[in-house]
Design a protein around this motif. Structure first.
Motif, mmCIF file in Angstrom:
data_model
loop_
_atom_site.group_PDB
_atom_site.id
_atom_site.type_symbol
_atom_site.label_atom_id
_atom_site.label_comp_id
_atom_site.label_asym_id
_atom_site.label_seq_id
_atom_site.Cartn_x
_atom_site.Cartn_y
_atom_site.Cartn_z
ATOM 1 N N TYR A 129 33.283 19.037 43.110
ATOM 2 C CA TYR A 129 32.877 19.092 41.701
ATOM 3 C C TYR A 129 31.634 18.234 41.580
ATOM 4 C CZ TYR A 129 33.161 18.404 36.593
ATOM 5 O OH TYR A 129 32.890 18.343 35.251
ATOM 6 N N ASN A 130 30.498 18.879 41.393
ATOM 7 C CA ASN A 130 29.278 18.103 41.212
ATOM 8 C C ASN A 130 28.354 18.790 40.216
ATOM 9 O OD1 ASN A 130 27.594 19.966 42.586
ATOM 10 N ND2 ASN A 130 28.193 19.103 44.559
ATOM 11 N N SER A 131 27.297 18.103 39.877
ATOM 12 C CA SER A 131 26.366 18.622 38.875
ATOM 13 C C SER A 131 24.947 18.251 39.301
ATOM 14 C CB SER A 131 26.702 18.030 37.499
ATOM 15 O OG SER A 131 26.649 16.617 37.560
ATOM 16 N N GLY A 132 23.957 18.604 38.490
ATOM 17 C CA GLY A 132 22.568 18.245 38.774
ATOM 18 C C GLY A 132 22.048 18.919 40.037
ATOM 19 N N PRO A 133 21.113 18.256 40.746
ATOM 20 C CA PRO A 133 20.471 18.880 41.912
ATOM 21 C C PRO A 133 21.466 19.275 43.009
ATOM 22 C CG PRO A 133 19.284 16.900 41.248
ATOM 23 C CD PRO A 133 20.520 16.955 40.408
ATOM 24 N N GLN A 134 22.542 18.486 43.192
ATOM 25 C CA GLN A 134 23.525 18.852 44.222
ATOM 26 C C GLN A 134 24.182 20.188 43.885
ATOM 27 O OE1 GLN A 134 26.031 15.348 44.344
ATOM 28 N NE2 GLN A 134 25.231 14.771 46.354
ATOM 29 N N ALA A 135 24.453 20.397 42.599
ATOM 30 C CA ALA A 135 25.069 21.665 42.184
ATOM 31 C C ALA A 135 24.068 22.809 42.332
ATOM 32 C CB ALA A 135 25.560 21.564 40.747
ATOM 33 N N GLU A 136 22.831 22.515 42.023
ATOM 34 C CA GLU A 136 21.775 23.530 42.171
ATOM 35 C C GLU A 136 21.729 24.005 43.625
ATOM 36 O OE1 GLU A 136 19.006 23.805 39.453
ATOM 37 O OE2 GLU A 136 19.069 25.768 40.453
ATOM 38 N N ALA A 137 21.710 23.035 44.554
ATOM 39 C CA ALA A 137 21.635 23.366 45.982
ATOM 40 C C ALA A 137 22.880 24.134 46.417
ATOM 41 C CB ALA A 137 21.474 22.086 46.799
ATOM 42 N N PHE A 138 24.033 23.696 45.928
ATOM 43 C CA PHE A 138 25.295 24.349 46.296
ATOM 44 C C PHE A 138 25.303 25.798 45.807
ATOM 45 C CE2 PHE A 138 29.866 24.877 46.594
ATOM 46 C CZ PHE A 138 30.184 24.079 47.683
ATOM 47 N N GLY A 139 24.792 25.996 44.593
ATOM 48 C CA GLY A 139 24.771 27.339 44.014
ATOM 49 C C GLY A 139 23.869 28.292 44.786
ATOM 50 N N ASN A 140 22.901 27.740 45.518
ATOM 51 C CA ASN A 140 21.986 28.597 46.286
ATOM 52 C C ASN A 140 22.632 29.145 47.555
ATOM 53 O OD1 ASN A 140 19.982 28.239 44.437
ATOM 54 N ND2 ASN A 140 19.014 26.524 45.510
ATOM 55 N N LEU A 141 23.815 28.637 47.896
ATOM 56 C CA LEU A 141 24.485 29.078 49.127
ATOM 57 C C LEU A 141 25.301 30.343 48.869
ATOM 58 C CD1 LEU A 141 25.919 25.614 50.310
ATOM 59 C CD2 LEU A 141 23.762 26.693 51.003
ATOM 60 N N SER A 142 25.579 31.077 49.955
ATOM 61 C CA SER A 142 26.504 32.213 49.840
ATOM 62 C C SER A 142 27.915 31.650 49.664
ATOM 63 C CB SER A 142 26.440 33.073 51.100
ATOM 64 O OG SER A 142 26.998 32.347 52.183
ATOM 65 N N GLN A 143 28.850 32.508 49.276
ATOM 66 C CA GLN A 143 30.237 32.044 49.096
ATOM 67 C C GLN A 143 30.766 31.439 50.397
ATOM 68 O OE1 GLN A 143 31.560 31.965 46.225
ATOM 69 N NE2 GLN A 143 30.433 33.458 45.024
ATOM 70 N N ALA A 144 30.500 32.126 51.516
ATOM 71 C CA ALA A 144 31.016 31.639 52.801
ATOM 72 C C ALA A 144 30.411 30.276 53.138
ATOM 73 C CB ALA A 144 30.694 32.649 53.899
ATOM 74 N N GLN A 145 29.127 30.115 52.851
ATOM 75 C CA GLN A 145 28.489 28.814 53.134
ATOM 76 C C GLN A 145 29.053 27.712 52.236
ATOM 77 O OE1 GLN A 145 24.509 30.264 52.441
ATOM 78 N NE2 GLN A 145 23.962 30.119 54.611
ATOM 79 N N ARG A 146 29.346 28.063 50.991
ATOM 80 C CA ARG A 146 29.933 27.059 50.085
ATOM 81 C C ARG A 146 31.295 26.600 50.609
ATOM 82 N NH1 ARG A 146 29.212 29.941 44.167
ATOM 83 N NH2 ARG A 146 26.977 30.293 44.263
ATOM 84 N N ILE A 147 32.098 27.588 51.034
ATOM 85 C CA ILE A 147 33.433 27.268 51.556
ATOM 86 C C ILE A 147 33.294 26.349 52.770
ATOM 87 C CG2 ILE A 147 35.418 28.300 52.781
ATOM 88 C CD1 ILE A 147 35.619 28.837 49.833
ATOM 89 N N GLU A 148 32.375 26.714 53.648
ATOM 90 C CA GLU A 148 32.151 25.932 54.870
ATOM 91 C C GLU A 148 31.717 24.504 54.513
ATOM 92 O OE1 GLU A 148 32.491 25.135 58.519
ATOM 93 O OE2 GLU A 148 33.085 27.091 57.725
ATOM 94 N N ALA A 149 30.775 24.397 53.568
ATOM 95 C CA ALA A 149 30.262 23.077 53.176
ATOM 96 C C ALA A 149 31.362 22.236 52.532
ATOM 97 C CB ALA A 149 29.092 23.245 52.210
#
Ligand SMILES: Cc1cc2nc3c(=O)[nH]c(=O)nc-3n(C[C@H](O)[C@H](O)[C@H](O)COP(=O)(O)OP(=O)(O)OC[C@H]3O[C@@H](n4cnc5c(N)ncnc54)[C@H](O)[C@@H]3O)c2cc1C
Length: 616
Positions: free
Chosen positions: A496-516
């Protein structure tokens, strides 16, 4: 006081209202009832003959609709999405038996099947990976034929907690029958982890916190005892201060801190001669460099999480609705209202369902949920002073047939609850300067990830019962469930994050988000990836969700005071604004509810003072 000029701010409305409180024109029940947390109290037929368009079926829209309908207004809630609730989204298991069990428990008449949400997707036009997110959480021990209840599994993908000082939301819960239970923000066993601290190995909150309290108490005791502080006071007074510091820091008889059981045990005490092993004191420099207490070096991005629970919004006790945060808007939808509050147009998509319900003999009861038309995206809000009513334009779609179309309707008033930046893009009669201010409101991206766990490893392994562990990894935090202690599984908020970290996370594919998120989880719990059902993980990036622009506005009143002044200086007319962005509490339902109350009060004031041009 100028009431006859073009611009009326909410404050001046309320000031005017207060000044007019004794005037005969005001309904008695309305006088003095504008305290921000109180639901407006109007005479039951106050809105008789008036119709209101509400834009958005989130908490602000449904609260507005509820208050308006119970006070005699006819109301239509236009919702662009195919689901209710807006940002208050709580996905639940997709399994059919689970859905049936849920409806049988909560809404056996199933008036609103779309209430149960097990799937959502980000906006295909903006998300890098808008594949549907389907909730596959499941209770492995549940036999639907057994007649027993499964474990109630859900992810609060938006809001998850209610601070105890959010009095309007808590009052609303009481009125509409939302059951609450404690939400644990801080368990002293929660973990803190940072690359700059302890070689990256997490340690319990209590070990750092009580070490620091002991060390601060020892420092203060030294300067007081040696006369460097409070030297002008009597010995008796200073001895009382020293005694207080001894209690505060758990100091020994020499006013030194050499650790105590407050730090917890690496080996707990037990039977016979097993005295246990107390955790070691965390050296002061290590805590200072960790960043957990603020003042961290450049290597640490952890943030001063040690003091989070001292913030008024996170002070013990917080609360959560039993069964998920969506219980608030679901209970709002189930409030009974006068039947004539529902306004149906000739081709209204609600007609068939209402007729079927009436034919089934449900007694023609009407509920707040009946006011909502889903899949109706508002495209225009035109308030031409020369026209007797304002015009609301919409684009509709029917997901079952794939048909789409456009339409419009006339209403006496409108309360829009969509994000300011989205309102700025509509065809409206708002002045250009006002629209520019709406478009300039800064929004924060926000993301969450949810996991179903294979067991309650945080309880058995770390003695964590609820609360949040913190890390400087981009996942930032892991929430543990505040319910079902000792059960065989549970749902973790795994990022659960916000700001630039959330922006970067949102740029990932679903699989990459899960992995991260799995990698981040490993930093707090060894072998995390094997302890959760990685294949059932859910991710959401709120700034990429349809009809949303961010997780919340970035505290506009304080970070953009001039913009906030402009967007809260409503041009006089029939359009009113609500939603958490129009409050001092953006990112909180309290802001959504109190702004809804303010919008209804403003309509009532306009009618009472005869300032609004209303068709009669
Ligand atoms: C990740 C996250 C965590 C949060 N945590 C908490 C928490 O713990 N506690 C808390 O109290 N709050 C929390 N919040 C904030 C809380 O979710 C919001 O304050 C609240 O849900 C806002 O309600 P609203 O009705 O103002 O807006 P929304 O819920 O955004 O509703 C607006 C509605 O308008 C609709 N809409 C938009 N455009 C149109 C259009 N053109 N036509 C028709 N409809 C339209 C949208 O689809 C939406 O349904 C959190 C939010 C997020 C994102």
């Amino acid at each position: 006081m100028r009431l006859d000029t073009g611009l009326l701010s909410r404050r001046s409305v309320l000031q005017a209202l207060t000044a007019l409180a004794g005037a005969a024109a005001l309904p008695a029940a309305f006088v003095g009832r504008h305290a921000h947390a109180a639901m407006p109290t109007l005479p039951p037929d106050f809105g008789r003959g008036r119709s209101v368009a509400v834009v958005g079926a989130g908490v602000a829209g449904l609260t507005s609709a509820y208050v308006l309908a119970r006070n005699g207004f006819r109301v239509t809630v236009y919702e662009a999405d195919s689901r209710y609730g807006g940002r208050s989204l709580t996905p639940r298991p997709v399994r059919a038996e689970y859905r049936d069990w849920w409806f049988a428990k909560y809404h056996s008449e199933r008036q609103f099947p779309a209430m149960y949400v097990s799937e959502y997707r980000e906006d295909p036009a903006r998300s890098p990976d808008p594949q549907p997110q389907v909730c596959r959480f499941d209770d492995p021990l549940w036999d639907p034929q057994s007649g027993k209840d499964p474990l109630e599994l859900f992810l609060n993908a938006g809001p998850g907690r209610i601070p105890s000082d959010h009095v309007a939301v808590l009052d609303l819960c009481r009125r509409i029958g939302v059951e609450l239970e404690p939400y644990i923000f801080l368990s002293a066993s929660n973990l803190l982890q940072s690359a700059a601290f302890n070689g990256g190995v997490p340690i319990p909150f209590r070990q750092i916190n009580y070490s620091l309290m002991g060390q601060i108490a020892e420092m203060l005791a030294t300067v007081v005892r040696d006369g460097h502080a409070l030297g002008q006071y009597s010995d008796g007074y200073r001895n009382r201060v020293l005694a207080m510091l001894q209690q505060f820091g758990d100091l020994n008889g020499n006013l030194k801190y050499d650790g105590s059981s407050r730090l917890g045990y690496s080996h707990p005490p037990g039977g016979w001669r097993d005295a246990g092993v107390v955790n070691p004191v965390v050296p002061f420099d290590q805590t200072l460099n960790s960043g957990f207490a603020g003042g961290g070096g450049p290597a640490s991005t952890a943030g001063p999480v040690l003091f989070n629970a001292d913030n008024i919004i996170w002070q013990t006790s917080l609360l959560q609705p039993i069964g998920g945060m969506d219980r608030i808007w679901q209970r709002l939808m189930m409030q009974e209202i006068p039947a004539d509050a529902v306004e149906l147009r000739s081709d209204d998509p609600r007609s068939a369902g209402l007729s079927a319900r009436d034919a089934a003999g449900s007694g023609s009861k009407r509920y707040v949920g009946d006011l909502v038309v889903l899949n109706h995206r508002i495209t225009a809000l035109e308030d031409d002073a020369a026209q007797p009513r304002m015009r609301v334009g919409y684009a509709w779609s029917d997901p079952s047939t794939g048909k789409t179309g456009e339409g419009s309707a006339a209403h006496d008033f409108c309360i829009s609850t969509m994000a300011p930046n989205l309102l700025a893009t509509l065809k409206t009669s708002l002045p250009n300067g006002f629209r520019a201010a709406l478009g300039a409101v800064l929004q924060s991206p926000a993301i969450k990830v949810g996991w179903q766990s294979k067991d309650r490893f945080w309880e058995t392994g770390n003695q964590i019962y609820g609360g949040i562990s913190w890390t400087d990894d981009p996942i930032r935090q892991i929430w543990y469930p505040s319910e079902d202690y000792g059960a065989h599984t549970g749902v973790l908020t795994g990022a659960y994050n916000s700001g630039p970290q959330a922006e970067a996370f949102g740029n990932l594919s679903q699989a990459q988000r899960i992995e991260a998120a799995l990698r981040g989880g490993e930093k707090l719990h060894a072998r995390f990836s094997q302890k959760v059902h990685a294949d059932k993980g859910l991710t959401i990036a709120w700034h990429l969700m349809p009809h949303q622009i961010g997780g919340w506005a970035v505290d506009t009143a304080n970070t953009q005071p001039e913009i906030y002044r402009q967007i809260t200086t409503l041009p006089q007319g029939r359009l009113y604004l609500a939603g958490d962005a129009w409050s001092q509490l953006p990112g909180w339902k309290e802001g959504a509810v109190t702004s809804a109350y303010a919008a209804v009060e403003s309509i009532a004031y306009g009618m009472t003072a005869g300032k609004a041009k209303v068709a009669r």
